[in-house]
Design an enzyme around this catalytic site. Structure first.
Site, PDB file in Angstrom:
ATOM      1  N   GLY A  13       0.767  -1.245   0.000  1.00  0.00           N
ATOM      2  CA  GLY A  13       0.000   0.000   0.000  1.00  0.00           C
ATOM      3  C   GLY A  13       0.797   1.295   0.000  1.00  0.00           C
ATOM      4  O   GLY A  13       0.334   2.295   0.560  1.00  0.00           O
ATOM      5  N   ASN A  15       1.276   3.117  -2.660  1.00  0.00           N
ATOM      6  CA  ASN A  15       0.492   4.039  -3.489  1.00  0.00           C
ATOM      7  C   ASN A  15      -0.664   4.631  -2.694  1.00  0.00           C
ATOM      8  O   ASN A  15      -0.962   5.825  -2.786  1.00  0.00           O
ATOM      9  CB  ASN A  15      -0.007   3.336  -4.760  1.00  0.00           C
ATOM     10  CG  ASN A  15       1.063   3.283  -5.833  1.00  0.00           C
ATOM     11  OD1 ASN A  15       1.379   4.299  -6.462  1.00  0.00           O
ATOM     12  ND2 ASN A  15       1.645   2.105  -6.029  1.00  0.00           N
ATOM     13  N   MET A  90      -4.505  -7.300  -6.847  1.00  0.00           N
ATOM     14  CA  MET A  90      -3.978  -8.398  -7.652  1.00  0.00           C
ATOM     15  C   MET A  90      -5.052  -9.312  -8.249  1.00  0.00           C
ATOM     16  O   MET A  90      -4.832 -10.504  -8.404  1.00  0.00           O
ATOM     17  CB  MET A  90      -2.997  -9.230  -6.804  1.00  0.00           C
ATOM     18  CG  MET A  90      -1.898  -8.409  -6.175  1.00  0.00           C
ATOM     19  SD  MET A  90      -1.089  -7.297  -7.349  1.00  0.00           S
ATOM     20  CE  MET A  90       0.111  -8.415  -8.020  1.00  0.00           C
ATOM     21  N   ARG A  91      -6.211  -8.741  -8.578  1.00  0.00           N
ATOM     22  CA  ARG A  91      -7.282  -9.551  -9.159  1.00  0.00           C
ATOM     23  C   ARG A  91      -7.855  -8.847 -10.365  1.00  0.00           C
ATOM     24  O   ARG A  91      -7.915  -7.620 -10.382  1.00  0.00           O
ATOM     25  CB  ARG A  91      -8.460  -9.615  -8.184  1.00  0.00           C
ATOM     26  CG  ARG A  91      -8.406 -10.675  -7.247  1.00  0.00           C
ATOM     27  CD  ARG A  91      -9.513 -10.499  -6.238  1.00  0.00           C
ATOM     28  NE  ARG A  91      -9.313 -11.501  -5.250  1.00  0.00           N
ATOM     29  CZ  ARG A  91      -9.892 -12.688  -5.275  1.00  0.00           C
ATOM     30  NH1 ARG A  91     -10.790 -12.984  -6.165  1.00  0.00           N
ATOM     31  NH2 ARG A  91      -9.600 -13.576  -4.370  1.00  0.00           N
ATOM     32  N   ASN A 107      -6.322   2.248 -12.663  1.00  0.00           N
ATOM     33  CA  ASN A 107      -5.304   1.310 -12.171  1.00  0.00           C
ATOM     34  C   ASN A 107      -3.921   1.896 -12.423  1.00  0.00           C
ATOM     35  O   ASN A 107      -3.715   2.588 -13.411  1.00  0.00           O
ATOM     36  CB  ASN A 107      -5.444  -0.022 -12.931  1.00  0.00           C
ATOM     37  CG  ASN A 107      -4.424  -1.061 -12.494  1.00  0.00           C
ATOM     38  OD1 ASN A 107      -4.168  -1.232 -11.297  1.00  0.00           O
ATOM     39  ND2 ASN A 107      -3.828  -1.759 -13.453  1.00  0.00           N
ATOM     40  N   HIS A 109      -0.094   0.750 -13.178  1.00  0.00           N
ATOM     41  CA  HIS A 109       0.642  -0.445 -13.628  1.00  0.00           C
ATOM     42  C   HIS A 109       2.111  -0.088 -13.839  1.00  0.00           C
ATOM     43  O   HIS A 109       2.414   0.926 -14.465  1.00  0.00           O
ATOM     44  CB  HIS A 109       0.022  -0.982 -14.923  1.00  0.00           C
ATOM     45  CG  HIS A 109       0.683  -2.225 -15.395  1.00  0.00           C
ATOM     46  ND1 HIS A 109       0.441  -3.456 -14.815  1.00  0.00           N
ATOM     47  CD2 HIS A 109       1.628  -2.440 -16.353  1.00  0.00           C
ATOM     48  CE1 HIS A 109       1.193  -4.374 -15.411  1.00  0.00           C
ATOM     49  NE2 HIS A 109       1.920  -3.780 -16.347  1.00  0.00           N
TER      50      HIS A 109
HETATM   51  C1  GRF Z   1       2.843  -1.262  -7.731  1.00  0.00           C
HETATM   52  O1  GRF Z   1       4.053  -1.499  -8.400  1.00  0.00           O
HETATM   53  C2  GRF Z   1       1.701  -1.164  -8.717  1.00  0.00           C
HETATM   54  O2  GRF Z   1       2.063  -0.596  -9.936  1.00  0.00           O
HETATM   55  C3  GRF Z   1       1.344  -2.598  -8.924  1.00  0.00           C
HETATM   56  O3  GRF Z   1       1.481  -3.179  -7.657  1.00  0.00           O
HETATM   57  C4  GRF Z   1       2.421  -2.443  -6.890  1.00  0.00           C
HETATM   58  C5  GRF Z   1       1.722  -2.015  -5.632  1.00  0.00           C
HETATM   59  O4  GRF Z   1       2.580  -1.358  -4.740  1.00  0.00           O
HETATM   60  N1  GRF Z   1       0.032  -2.718  -9.530  1.00  0.00           N
HETATM   61  P1  GRF Z   1       2.010  -0.744  -3.387  1.00  0.00           P
HETATM   62  O5  GRF Z   1       1.191  -1.841  -2.720  1.00  0.00           O
HETATM   63  O6  GRF Z   1       1.183   0.461  -3.708  1.00  0.00           O
HETATM   64  O7  GRF Z   1       3.227  -0.398  -2.576  1.00  0.00           O
END
Ligand code: GRF
Length: 204
Positions: A13, A15, A90-91, A107, A109
């Site tokens: 988490g 982000n 992750m889904r 999203n 990525h």
């Molecule tokens: C990030 O690299 C995002 O792009 C990918 O999963 C990772 C999540 O990182 N989809 P975090 O959980 O936000 O640290």
């Protein structure tokens, strides 16, 4: 009007944390109203609780996908979520979920899509030997990382980069890019033309 955000996250988490920090200092006209996860152990849930934000922890390995989505839809509707942010979720979401929030799901990525969709994008980039990778924020459609691209940021691959070192530099850019996109949406500055995302001119 403040944009009400519903976050879906499966892991650490960071982000989410970037969003929480920006909303706290009033940098974004947005507020995180709920954080849901398919992994009850996700650090993302702890980060939300620290800010006394509502959480929904669902054991993704023990309940079926339909039920899991139904619970999320119900909670997000109750919290009047305007924008769903997938921050390391992750889904793959079902068409039913997507139609509920059509063009209101984004999203982040860790590659320059359409290169390297799916899992372990940074490893894919290293193994392919590209010189530039990066990150993409896009609207979510029914495909795997195929929705309309909102913003992208390139990150150079350096000599000797490993999957981890590249992932770390990309992650840094992810945090910035995701905030920029949420800002654009909160200010109603972007719209779709076909599958192309356009920015409104300031005099529009
Ligand atoms: C990030 O690299 C995002 O792009 C990918 O999963 C990772 C999540 O990182 N989809 P975090 O959980 O936000 O640290």
């Amino acid at each position: 009007m403040t944009l009400r955000l519903g976050i879906l996250a499966s892991g650490r988490g960071t982000n989410l944390q970037a969003i929480l920090d920006a909303t706290m200092i009033g940098e974004l006209k947005a507020e995180v109203v709920i954080v849901a996860s398919d992994n009850p152990k996700a650090l993302a849930l702890e980060r939300a609780k620290e800010r006394t934000i509502e959480t929904l922890a669902l054991p993704g390995d023990r309940i079926d996908g339909q039920k899991l989505e139904d619970r999320i839809i119900k909670a997000f509707r109750r919290e009047r979520v305007d924008l769903v942010v997938l921050a390391g979720f992750m889904r793959l979401l079902s068409p039913t979920f997507i139609s509920f929030f059509r063009h209101r799901i984004i999203n982040i990525h860790p590659s320059l899509l359409p290169a390297f969709p799916g899992l372990e994008a940074q490893r894919q980039a290293i193994e392919y030997g590209v010189k530039v990778s990066g990150c993409t924020v896009h609207y979510v459609d029914e495909g795997m990382d195929t929705g309309p691209i909102i913003l992208q940021q390139a990150v150079k691959v350096q000599d000797g980069d490993t999957r981890e070192s590249l992932a770390e530099r990309i992650l840094h850019q992810e945090h910035r890019l995701l905030l920029e996109v949420i800002h654009l949406i909160a200010e109603d500055r972007i719209y779709l033309e076909g599958r192309t995302v356009r920015e409104r001119r300031s005099d529009e």
